[in-house]
Design a protein around this motif. Structure first.
Motif, PDB file in Angstrom:
ATOM      1  N   PRO A 250       0.809  -1.225   0.000  1.00 24.37           N
ATOM      2  CA  PRO A 250       0.000   0.000   0.000  1.00 24.37           C
ATOM      3  C   PRO A 250       0.840   1.271   0.000  1.00 24.37           C
ATOM      4  O   PRO A 250       0.419   2.294  -0.542  1.00 24.37           O
ATOM      5  CB  PRO A 250      -0.817  -0.130   1.291  1.00 24.37           C
ATOM      6  N   ASP A 251       2.037   1.208   0.613  1.00 20.72           N
ATOM      7  CA  ASP A 251       2.884   2.395   0.657  1.00 20.72           C
ATOM      8  C   ASP A 251       3.295   2.856  -0.737  1.00 20.72           C
ATOM      9  O   ASP A 251       3.406   4.057  -0.998  1.00 20.72           O
ATOM     10  CB  ASP A 251       4.123   2.135   1.521  1.00 20.72           C
ATOM     11  N   HIS A 252       3.500   1.921  -1.668  1.00 22.12           N
ATOM     12  CA  HIS A 252       3.848   2.296  -3.037  1.00 22.12           C
ATOM     13  C   HIS A 252       2.668   2.964  -3.752  1.00 22.12           C
ATOM     14  O   HIS A 252       2.865   3.813  -4.626  1.00 22.12           O
ATOM     15  CB  HIS A 252       4.294   1.064  -3.827  1.00 22.12           C
ATOM     16  N   GLY A 253       1.464   2.569  -3.373  1.00 24.69           N
ATOM     17  CA  GLY A 253       0.274   3.162  -3.989  1.00 24.69           C
ATOM     18  C   GLY A 253      -0.024   4.569  -3.505  1.00 24.69           C
ATOM     19  O   GLY A 253      -0.867   5.262  -4.088  1.00 24.69           O
ATOM     20  N   ARG A 254       0.676   5.005  -2.464  1.00 20.08           N
ATOM     21  CA  ARG A 254       0.469   6.351  -1.923  1.00 20.08           C
ATOM     22  C   ARG A 254       1.411   7.385  -2.550  1.00 20.08           C
ATOM     23  O   ARG A 254       1.311   8.568  -2.235  1.00 20.08           O
ATOM     24  CB  ARG A 254       0.672   6.347  -0.408  1.00 20.08           C
ATOM     25  N   ILE A 255       2.323   6.933  -3.398  1.00 23.16           N
ATOM     26  CA  ILE A 255       3.364   7.814  -3.924  1.00 23.16           C
ATOM     27  C   ILE A 255       3.196   8.008  -5.425  1.00 23.16           C
ATOM     28  O   ILE A 255       2.929   7.053  -6.166  1.00 23.16           O
ATOM     29  CB  ILE A 255       4.761   7.232  -3.641  1.00 23.16           C
ATOM     30  N   VAL A 256       3.358   9.235  -5.874  1.00 22.50           N
ATOM     31  CA  VAL A 256       3.396   9.549  -7.304  1.00 22.50           C
ATOM     32  C   VAL A 256       4.790  10.084  -7.613  1.00 22.50           C
ATOM     33  O   VAL A 256       5.245  11.040  -6.981  1.00 22.50           O
ATOM     34  CB  VAL A 256       2.330  10.584  -7.694  1.00 22.50           C
ATOM     35  N   ALA A 257       5.465   9.455  -8.559  1.00 19.81           N
ATOM     36  CA  ALA A 257       6.848   9.822  -8.876  1.00 19.81           C
ATOM     37  C   ALA A 257       6.908  11.206  -9.530  1.00 19.81           C
ATOM     38  O   ALA A 257       5.963  11.631 -10.192  1.00 19.81           O
ATOM     39  CB  ALA A 257       7.465   8.787  -9.815  1.00 19.81           C
ATOM     40  N   PRO A 258       8.032  11.918  -9.356  1.00 18.81           N
ATOM     41  CA  PRO A 258       8.192  13.238  -9.972  1.00 18.81           C
ATOM     42  C   PRO A 258       7.992  13.228 -11.481  1.00 18.81           C
ATOM     43  O   PRO A 258       7.463  14.192 -12.048  1.00 18.81           O
ATOM     44  CB  PRO A 258       9.632  13.620  -9.597  1.00 18.81           C
ATOM     45  N   THR A 259       8.408  12.144 -12.149  1.00 13.53           N
ATOM     46  CA  THR A 259       8.237  12.074 -13.600  1.00 13.53           C
ATOM     47  C   THR A 259       6.763  12.069 -13.994  1.00 13.53           C
ATOM     48  O   THR A 259       6.390  12.599 -15.043  1.00 13.53           O
ATOM     49  CB  THR A 259       8.917  10.824 -14.162  1.00 13.53           C
ATOM     50  N   GLU A 260       5.918  11.465 -13.161  1.00 15.01           N
ATOM     51  CA  GLU A 260       4.478  11.481 -13.412  1.00 15.01           C
ATOM     52  C   GLU A 260       3.911  12.866 -13.141  1.00 15.01           C
ATOM     53  O   GLU A 260       3.098  13.390 -13.914  1.00 15.01           O
ATOM     54  CB  GLU A 260       3.780  10.439 -12.529  1.00 15.01           C
ATOM     55  N   LEU A 261       4.324  13.477 -12.053  1.00  9.75           N
ATOM     56  CA  LEU A 261       3.827  14.804 -11.699  1.00  9.75           C
ATOM     57  C   LEU A 261       4.235  15.844 -12.741  1.00  9.75           C
ATOM     58  O   LEU A 261       3.516  16.826 -12.960  1.00  9.75           O
ATOM     59  CB  LEU A 261       4.343  15.207 -10.324  1.00  9.75           C
ATOM     60  N   ASP A 262       5.368  15.630 -13.404  1.00 10.69           N
ATOM     61  CA  ASP A 262       5.811  16.561 -14.435  1.00 10.69           C
ATOM     62  C   ASP A 262       4.834  16.621 -15.605  1.00 10.69           C
ATOM     63  O   ASP A 262       4.779  17.621 -16.332  1.00 10.69           O
ATOM     64  CB  ASP A 262       7.204  16.167 -14.948  1.00 10.69           C
ATOM     65  N   GLN A 263       4.054  15.551 -15.789  1.00 10.68           N
ATOM     66  CA  GLN A 263       3.038  15.553 -16.839  1.00 10.68           C
ATOM     67  C   GLN A 263       1.830  16.399 -16.448  1.00 10.68           C
ATOM     68  O   GLN A 263       1.104  16.902 -17.303  1.00 10.68           O
ATOM     69  CB  GLN A 263       2.579  14.129 -17.137  1.00 10.68           C
ATOM     70  N   LEU A 264       1.628  16.546 -15.140  1.00  7.41           N
ATOM     71  CA  LEU A 264       0.469  17.277 -14.633  1.00  7.41           C
ATOM     72  C   LEU A 264       0.720  18.773 -14.530  1.00  7.41           C
ATOM     73  O   LEU A 264      -0.169  19.585 -14.832  1.00  7.41           O
ATOM     74  CB  LEU A 264       0.085  16.721 -13.256  1.00  7.41           C
ATOM     75  N   LYS A 265       1.906  19.168 -14.135  1.00  6.14           N
ATOM     76  CA  LYS A 265       2.196  20.572 -13.842  1.00  6.14           C
ATOM     77  C   LYS A 265       1.889  21.530 -14.994  1.00  6.14           C
ATOM     78  O   LYS A 265       1.362  22.632 -14.749  1.00  6.14           O
ATOM     79  CB  LYS A 265       3.650  20.715 -13.391  1.00  6.14           C
ATOM     80  N   PRO A 266       2.188  21.185 -16.262  1.00  6.81           N
ATOM     81  CA  PRO A 266       1.885  22.134 -17.344  1.00  6.81           C
ATOM     82  C   PRO A 266       0.407  22.482 -17.485  1.00  6.81           C
ATOM     83  O   PRO A 266       0.070  23.541 -18.016  1.00  6.81           O
ATOM     84  CB  PRO A 266       2.396  21.405 -18.595  1.00  6.81           C
ATOM     85  N   ALA A 267      -0.466  21.602 -16.997  1.00  9.76           N
ATOM     86  CA  ALA A 267      -1.906  21.875 -17.084  1.00  9.76           C
ATOM     87  C   ALA A 267      -2.351  22.922 -16.070  1.00  9.76           C
ATOM     88  O   ALA A 267      -3.456  23.459 -16.174  1.00  9.76           O
ATOM     89  CB  ALA A 267      -2.699  20.582 -16.866  1.00  9.76           C
TER      90      ALA A 267
END
Length: 219
Positions: free
Chosen positions: A60-77
């Motif tokens: 479950p601990d891995h499911g609580r984390i979003v990697a920076p590379t994934e978040l980089d896809q979100l930030k431009p929006a």
């Protein structure tokens, strides 16, 4: 209890219903939200640090984390911090998302639009646990994050969804800061009704600048 019996056994009808409900619960956990549904809803597909269903269930601990590379896809929006970030996570029931999200989200948007609050890009997080919303909040600096996520299925229903709503979430914050709206499903809280209520909760958080237990304390 109270199902009746034939000799020392349950009736055939009861046994078959149990097996069907159990199968539906297993499917809800092990089946992904379909790519077609994600595309139809126009969501931005992301993923937690889990790689497989087995890892998601055992770590479950891995499911609580979003990697920076994934978040980089979100930030431009979100070039500027949004007042409200609405997100969706599969959680423990893909069935709940496909059964409820298409009705809940328009109701939330409509309720917020009455206060001139617009919802932008909606990220969908595969293999999501609740705390992924903290990563989304820090990445976008949103005032409020609302995560719609599938609940753990039971024999009563495999289609129950919850909304976890937080004012300015940060990674590692106490769970007491979350406000939860649960049991959103066809035989529980109807999706449209839940959406209208969630919009009201979000507006109250924005006005009082707190969430969770603190929101109750200032009511």
């Amino acid at each position: 209890m109270g199902l009746g019996r034939i000799g020392t056994r349950y009736t055939t009808r009861s046994v078959l219903r149990l097996r069907a409900d159990h199968a539906a619960a297993k499917d809800a956990v092990w089946t992904d939200v379909s790519a077609d549904f994600i595309h139809k809803m126009g969501w931005l597909a992301l993923q937690s640090t889990c790689k497989t269903e087995t890892e998601y269930l055992t770590r479950p601990d891995h499911g609580r984390i979003v990697a920076p590379t994934e978040l980089d896809q979100l930030k431009p929006a979100f070039p500027t911090p949004p007042r409200v970030l609405l997100a969706v996570g599969d959680g423990l029931s893909s069935s709940a998302i496909e059964a409820n999200a298409a009705e809940v989200i328009p109701a939330i948007k409509q309720g917020l639009a009455l206060s001139q609050i617009q919802i932008g890009t909606i990220p969908f997080i595969r293999f999501a646990r609740v705390a992924v919303e903290d990563y989304l909040g820090e990445a976008t600096q949103a005032d409020v994050v609302c995560l719609l996520i599938g609940e753990r299925p039971g024999l009563a229903t495999a289609k129950s969804m919850s909304a976890y709503i937080v004012y300015r979430p940060i990674i590692g914050m106490p769970e007491a800061r979350r406000t939860v709206v649960s049991n959103i499903h066809p035989n529980g809280v109807p999706a449209v009704e839940a959406g209208a209520y969630i919009a009201g909760v979000i507006k109250e958080m924005l006005a009082k600048q707190v969430s969770g237990i603190a929101l109750k304390a200032v009511e």
